[in-house]
Design an enzyme around this catalytic site. Sequence first.
Site, PDB file in Angstrom:
ATOM      1  N   LYS A 119       0.831  -1.203   0.000  1.00 10.86           N
ATOM      2  CA  LYS A 119       0.000   0.000   0.000  1.00 10.86           C
ATOM      3  C   LYS A 119       0.862   1.246   0.000  1.00 10.86           C
ATOM      4  O   LYS A 119       0.575   2.215  -0.709  1.00 10.86           O
ATOM      5  CB  LYS A 119      -0.914   0.006   1.237  1.00 10.86           C
ATOM      6  CG  LYS A 119      -2.056  -0.982   1.127  1.00 10.86           C
ATOM      7  CD  LYS A 119      -2.711  -1.249   2.474  1.00 10.86           C
ATOM      8  CE  LYS A 119      -3.647  -2.447   2.336  1.00 10.86           C
ATOM      9  NZ  LYS A 119      -4.094  -2.986   3.618  1.00 10.86           N
ATOM     10  N   GLN A 124      -5.495  -2.367   9.284  1.00  8.32           N
ATOM     11  CA  GLN A 124      -5.199  -3.647   8.639  1.00  8.32           C
ATOM     12  C   GLN A 124      -5.821  -4.794   9.441  1.00  8.32           C
ATOM     13  O   GLN A 124      -5.670  -4.869  10.657  1.00  8.32           O
ATOM     14  CB  GLN A 124      -3.673  -3.816   8.531  1.00  8.32           C
ATOM     15  CG  GLN A 124      -3.229  -5.069   7.823  1.00  8.32           C
ATOM     16  CD  GLN A 124      -3.653  -5.136   6.362  1.00  8.32           C
ATOM     17  OE1 GLN A 124      -3.709  -4.111   5.675  1.00  8.32           O
ATOM     18  NE2 GLN A 124      -3.961  -6.314   5.877  1.00  8.32           N
ATOM     19  N   ASP A 180     -11.806   1.479   3.162  1.00  5.52           N
ATOM     20  CA  ASP A 180     -12.057   0.054   2.912  1.00  5.52           C
ATOM     21  C   ASP A 180     -13.519  -0.212   2.547  1.00  5.52           C
ATOM     22  O   ASP A 180     -13.838  -1.274   2.010  1.00  5.52           O
ATOM     23  CB  ASP A 180     -11.752  -0.759   4.180  1.00  5.52           C
ATOM     24  CG  ASP A 180     -10.334  -1.303   4.217  1.00  5.52           C
ATOM     25  OD1 ASP A 180      -9.813  -1.671   3.147  1.00  5.52           O
ATOM     26  OD2 ASP A 180      -9.767  -1.386   5.327  1.00  5.52           O
TER      27      ASP A 180
END
Length: 282
Positions: A51, A95, A118
């Site tokens: 990322k 995460q 997300d």
Amino acid sequence: MIISGKELSTQMKADMAVRVSGFPERFGRVPHLVVILVGDDPGSLSYVRGKSKACDVVGIRNTTICRPADLPETELLSLIRELNEDAGVDGILVQLPLPAHIDEAKVIGAIAQDKDVDGFHPLNVAALWQKQPCVRPCTPEGIIRMLKSAGVEIRGKRAVVVGRSNIVGLPVAKLLLDENATVTVAHSRTVDLAAVTRQAEILVVAVGRPKFVTADMVAPGAVVIDVGVNRDPETGRLCGDVDFESIEPKASFITPVPGGVGPMTIACLMENTIGCFLRHQA
Ligand code: GUN
């Protein structure tokens, strides 16, 4: 035919880099993504590195906050609250998976909806299922983009999704439905799974088990999307949830691991971050 997520994502990132290069002049700054990593799960570490590399390519400012695996839940929640209130932060990504003592749902629900890159916040999930404007979850969105880029017609097709996770299985089923596929969601309790997967014209596998889907489970000419990122217990190499070597000759299209869905997830995350940034400018 192999659908290269690597190639498509490289193109997407190049296009985004051009857009973002104009942001300092237009908006006075570039988008800012904050990634929170709790613990040192090797898979998560490698995702987080990916990322941050992608952010550098696109020109997105990125901050990775690493915390030890024994971080108290209350501290994670207060960190998220601070970032929610920080007007210089556009996107917050925690995460997953989190250590067992932390309540994942509580953490996801604590992220400001307008910074949820997300698309995991309950309000974004609800919006997705009601076909309202929302942040589309990155992996499912990346899968749809790959299908479209390969020229695969989704409308009217029988799609089978193996796996029912909140991150991939359920939302990709919804996105396929929205593209007018006829969708079956199969899982670990499905009876005669092979008979179900053999019905698939589009087969999406997200179970997290190395080479779980074998050639006998796939119909000739099927489009096979492999979401798995596993270590092959025999070779120690990265492998997917489907047995690529035996299925590739049978499938009309297949995605490789690595270089398939993974890079597309990251490219879609970059797009979501830019989207959150632009909404913050409005
Ligand atoms: N872990 C595996 N995939 C994802 C993802 O798309 N987002 C987050 N936050 N964690 C993940």
